[in-house]
Design a protein around this motif. Sequence first.
Motif, short mmCIF file in Angstrom:
data_model
loop_
_atom_site.label_atom_id
_atom_site.label_comp_id
_atom_site.label_asym_id
_atom_site.label_seq_id
_atom_site.Cartn_x
_atom_site.Cartn_y
_atom_site.Cartn_z
N CYS A 29 8.18 2.91 -2.15
CA CYS A 29 7.84 4.20 -2.76
C CYS A 29 9.09 5.03 -3.02
O CYS A 29 9.04 5.99 -3.76
CB CYS A 29 6.88 4.97 -1.86
SG CYS A 29 7.61 5.60 -0.34
N GLY A 53 8.25 8.07 1.96
CA GLY A 53 9.20 7.37 2.83
C GLY A 53 8.97 7.48 4.32
O GLY A 53 9.85 7.12 5.10
N VAL A 54 7.81 7.94 4.77
CA VAL A 54 7.62 8.11 6.21
C VAL A 54 6.73 7.02 6.82
O VAL A 54 6.99 6.55 7.93
CB VAL A 54 7.02 9.50 6.53
CG1 VAL A 54 6.82 9.67 8.03
CG2 VAL A 54 7.94 10.60 6.01
N CYS A 55 5.70 6.58 6.11
CA CYS A 55 4.66 5.79 6.80
C CYS A 55 4.93 4.30 6.87
O CYS A 55 4.40 3.60 7.72
CB CYS A 55 3.30 6.04 6.14
SG CYS A 55 3.09 5.19 4.56
N GLY A 56 5.73 3.77 5.96
CA GLY A 56 6.06 2.35 6.02
C GLY A 56 5.01 1.41 5.42
O GLY A 56 5.22 0.20 5.39
N ALA A 57 3.91 1.94 4.93
CA ALA A 57 2.86 1.07 4.39
C ALA A 57 3.33 0.30 3.16
O ALA A 57 2.82 -0.76 2.83
CB ALA A 57 1.61 1.89 4.03
N CYS A 58 4.34 0.84 2.47
CA CYS A 58 4.80 0.27 1.21
C CYS A 58 5.98 -0.67 1.38
O CYS A 58 6.61 -1.06 0.41
CB CYS A 58 5.21 1.41 0.27
SG CYS A 58 6.67 2.27 0.91
N HIS A 86 0.82 -1.22 0.00
CA HIS A 86 0.00 0.00 0.00
C HIS A 86 0.86 1.27 0.00
O HIS A 86 2.01 1.24 0.43
CB HIS A 86 -0.91 0.01 1.24
CG HIS A 86 -1.91 -1.09 1.23
ND1 HIS A 86 -2.53 -1.55 2.37
CD2 HIS A 86 -2.40 -1.85 0.22
CE1 HIS A 86 -3.36 -2.54 2.05
NE2 HIS A 86 -3.30 -2.74 0.76
N LEU A 87 0.24 2.35 -0.45
CA LEU A 87 0.93 3.63 -0.47
C LEU A 87 0.22 4.59 0.49
O LEU A 87 -0.92 4.98 0.24
CB LEU A 87 0.93 4.20 -1.89
CG LEU A 87 1.83 3.41 -2.85
CD1 LEU A 87 1.59 3.85 -4.28
CD2 LEU A 87 3.29 3.57 -2.47
N GLY A 88 0.90 4.93 1.56
CA GLY A 88 0.30 5.84 2.54
C GLY A 88 0.86 7.24 2.47
O GLY A 88 0.25 8.17 2.98
N CYS A 89 2.06 7.40 1.88
CA CYS A 89 2.63 8.75 1.84
C CYS A 89 3.44 9.00 0.58
O CYS A 89 3.58 10.13 0.16
CB CYS A 89 3.48 9.01 3.08
SG CYS A 89 5.01 8.07 3.14
N GLU A 90 4.01 7.96 0.01
CA GLU A 90 4.87 8.11 -1.15
C GLU A 90 6.05 9.04 -0.90
O GLU A 90 6.62 9.58 -1.84
CB GLU A 90 4.08 8.55 -2.40
CG GLU A 90 3.05 7.51 -2.81
CD GLU A 90 2.18 7.99 -3.93
OE1 GLU A 90 2.55 7.78 -5.10
OE2 GLU A 90 1.13 8.60 -3.65
N ARG A 99 11.51 0.69 1.52
CA ARG A 99 10.26 1.41 1.20
C ARG A 99 10.13 1.45 -0.32
O ARG A 99 10.92 2.12 -0.98
CB ARG A 99 10.33 2.81 1.77
CG ARG A 99 10.60 2.63 3.23
CD ARG A 99 10.39 3.72 4.13
NE ARG A 99 10.31 3.03 5.40
CZ ARG A 99 9.65 3.45 6.44
NH1 ARG A 99 9.01 4.58 6.39
NH2 ARG A 99 9.60 2.74 7.53
S1 FES Z 1 4.25 4.94 1.09
FE1 FES Z 1 4.76 5.76 3.00
S2 FES Z 1 6.80 5.06 3.22
FE2 FES Z 1 6.29 4.47 1.24
#
Ligand code: FES
Lengths: 176, 786
Positions: free
Chosen positions: A72, A55-60, A49-53, A70
């Motif tokens: 993204c 590099g902060v959220c870690g969803a990817c 998943h993409l939560g921020c694109e 990451r």
């Molecule tokens: S989408 Fe948030 S760190 Fe990659």
Amino acid sequence: MTVEDAFSPLAQRVPLATTVNGRPVTLAVPARLTLADLLRDELHLTGTHLGCEHGVCGACTVLVDGRSVRSCLLFAVQVEGRSVVTVEGLQDHPTTGRIKCAMARHHGLQCGFCTPGMLVTATELIDRHPPEKPLDEACVRETMSGNICRCTGYQGIVRAVLEAAADPATGTTHEG
Amino acid sequence: MSAPPPRVTHGPGEPYVGTSVPRVEDQRLLDGRGRFLADLAAGALSVVFLRSTEAHAVIESIDTTRATDMPGVVGVYTGNDLPLARDYIGSLHTPDPGFVAATGFRMPEQRLAILPVDRVHYVGQPVVALVASDRYLGEDALEAVDITYRPLPAVLDPSASLAPDAAPIHPHLPDNEAGRIEVEFGDDVAADAVAVTVEGTYRIGRHGAVPLEGRGVLARVDGQRVSVWTSTQIPHLVRQGICEATGWSVDAVRVVVPDVGGGFGTKANVYAEEVVVPVLARLTGHDLVWVEDRQEHLVGSAQGRDQVHRTRLSVDREGRVLRWEDDFLLDIGAGGLWVAGVVANTAIHLLGPYRIPRVRLRGRAAFTNKTITAQYRGAGRPEACFALERSLDDAAGRLGITPVEIRRRNLLTAADLPYAQPLPYRDGVPIVYDGGDYLRCLDSVLELLPAETVERLAAEHPDLTIGHGVGCYIEATGRGSFESGRVRLTSTGGFEVASGAASAGQAHETVFAQVAADGLGCSLELVTVRRSDTDLVRHGVGTFASRSAVLAGSAIRRAAEQLLDQATGRAAQLLGVSPDLVKSTASGFAAADGSSEWEISWADLATACAPGGAQEQLGPLDVVEYFHPETVTWTMGAHAAVVGVHRGTGAVSVLSYAVAHEGGVEINPQVVEGQVIGGVAQGIGGALLEQFRYSPTGQPTSTTLAEYLLPGTCDVPDVQVRHLGVATPCNPLGVRGAGESGTIAVSATVAGAVEDALHGLVRVSETPIRTGPLRAAAEQIRREGQ
Ligand code: FES
Ligand code: FES
């Protein structure tokens, strides 16, 4: 894409040979395509998943040669010759399986959007943890601190990872 | 780490409601097989939006020629190119006339343009929509849209915005007032009764929902109809917004909610993008998708809070509240379709869970040139709670009693409850707190986290100075007007449940199945809950304001009971026995008349009512119910926190947290607990970390998650939760809402604990709590060797 588009430098494609979830993948991708978009849009592996694109959220988070990255922040062409594993590729991985069971038991997910990233990070944590270091709550919290969950308050996630780490044999409830 | 919560498991023949059955959703989400909006994008062309770079400006020209010629571009559209019946989205909530009469509530009509052509009102406002073969090419082409702005002065301060000589931001309005309210009751207080009066100014920063999944819209045209998938909490209101803006009939629009990666209020809103994408799908004839990126989200999705309260609280010698006055101001940014809700919520929840004889409240909402707002988790309640609870702590300090003691002396007890307030609720019905014993929540939270915990934690953390705080809240939950529930027998003898209340992580697929299975008397495995889809239930409202379990749960329960009732009659007919001999079983029905026994399964009933079956003429077993609550039901709770302030940096760590809340019947205790704990985490974010900041010219400066800080694993401690259930007669399930209980009192509680940690050397009167003053105080304590 129209005929002119094919001539646009922006659309210029670069050959890429990599391995995703154990399967060789050979295709031509725009040089600027991110690894996340390769996985999601070209290979239809939408579990990442993409939560921020940024590099902060870690969803990817995915594994590249066994280490979490990451997706993204990487270009697809950067995984040339490497091995990429996504949450889908961890389907039969015993550590991930234990974490999943524990996550469900401890209510470690609500919307589930952060979950694939959490699973990848936690799998790496458990699999690659040096045996001499204690895998305790502080360690889990620190290692998972790059994965954001907006729903759960982390309590269930931390418990689940500790439980999965504590009892590799069965994954049954560990009181501690 | 404390032990995991006791699991309430389900035994045979017992009701499912009240048990923590495992979540149905988990397996697919854990396997990476969730279907979120962006996961449905394959085959669709991309829509990207050019957003305003100006906080306030006149649009002098928009030239899309260069962009139209860029590679991959299908079309570029301004507001002039959209065939709209109305170019703005209407208010989502109008208060009841009785409430308006009692509170003088007023608000003007907002007309923020869907895609403005003449004026922009905030950075992030969508101005141009562009359709391209993929998002990469689309974003390239956006850079070739030529747009000229003539900047106007940006109004960022709500007081300045309401000044008599301030120019109206919205040209169709006379001034910048977005809403106002006034509440006053009780007799004047004799001056000699007052022992202490405290005055304060409390600021609650601008923060918001920021779900991990942004928004997104996918539209597909199919003949005369458009189907719209959107990451929303309120599909029926989105349909209404689309229809009002386009003039399309509701029959021509279907809104479907996929898996939603968190909502918390920002997705309980109707957005310009939700209108533009389906309109462009019609115009272009292509399937279109727009997936919001995080930067767009942080400037373009609705934010929350941003209030200032000027308060005055008087207490007598015993610390009993005599008089409470608050003049509050909300900054709703360029617009807020829920302004009526937030203003009214703030005023009502300022009454708190206490006996307060004399009250005088005034509130005003102001338009500014910041991002639009909606109802973020709590929606006025956390702000009201912060103002009242902080004032109580202040008064306690002046009187020389503890924060716990002043609350103990004022909280409503079993002897006071139910407790009527001389004011109607937003629905016009007189407010009556339908609780059991609010004091019990305070006692209970102190059992979970007593003040003495400070000593133990101080020994463990020599680098921190430690304090304990408490806070209480009240929460009106389960607001009407209604919610829908549908239960139908499928052709194979299972059940399908649907509702207008969309899930964004609240486990509706599990909890609504529990409710339906109990109503049907069947086994849980027979029930499947479908995601919200306006084709499955024609009418609905949505998930927000802690209402789904109460309203949708009740509607589903009634629908299930009715279906069971109808089915019992049909089973009797098929068996040729009288209905009172028929008993429902986990798999269908059984009847006995002493000598013989018959059984009929749900599958048999399904076959009977299918074409060619014995009961074909009776039609399918399919029941839709609407539940209209008479009024809201009230949840109350008490929070306690132990925090540490770092002696060197002033940084605040929340070390331990507890919540005791008086909710109703819990459908799934583990899900409720998860809502409370997750709510606390968001509260901690708002108290310590999160803020949408703006430069003096109105440029947002919190545009990545590196600047807008969400709480991480190391910011949120374990939270202990104690549920003190008091069933409410307001609905057939006896449930009270709990979705916001975790969030409301956090800022107040953490602020109290910080003051305690710093021995009262600082007063915390704003969130997020600034560490600078704390560091100075911690330093002073260290120097004095305390
Ligand atoms: S989408 Fe948030 S760190 Fe990659
Ligand atoms: S479960 Fe929703 S973000 Fe983690």
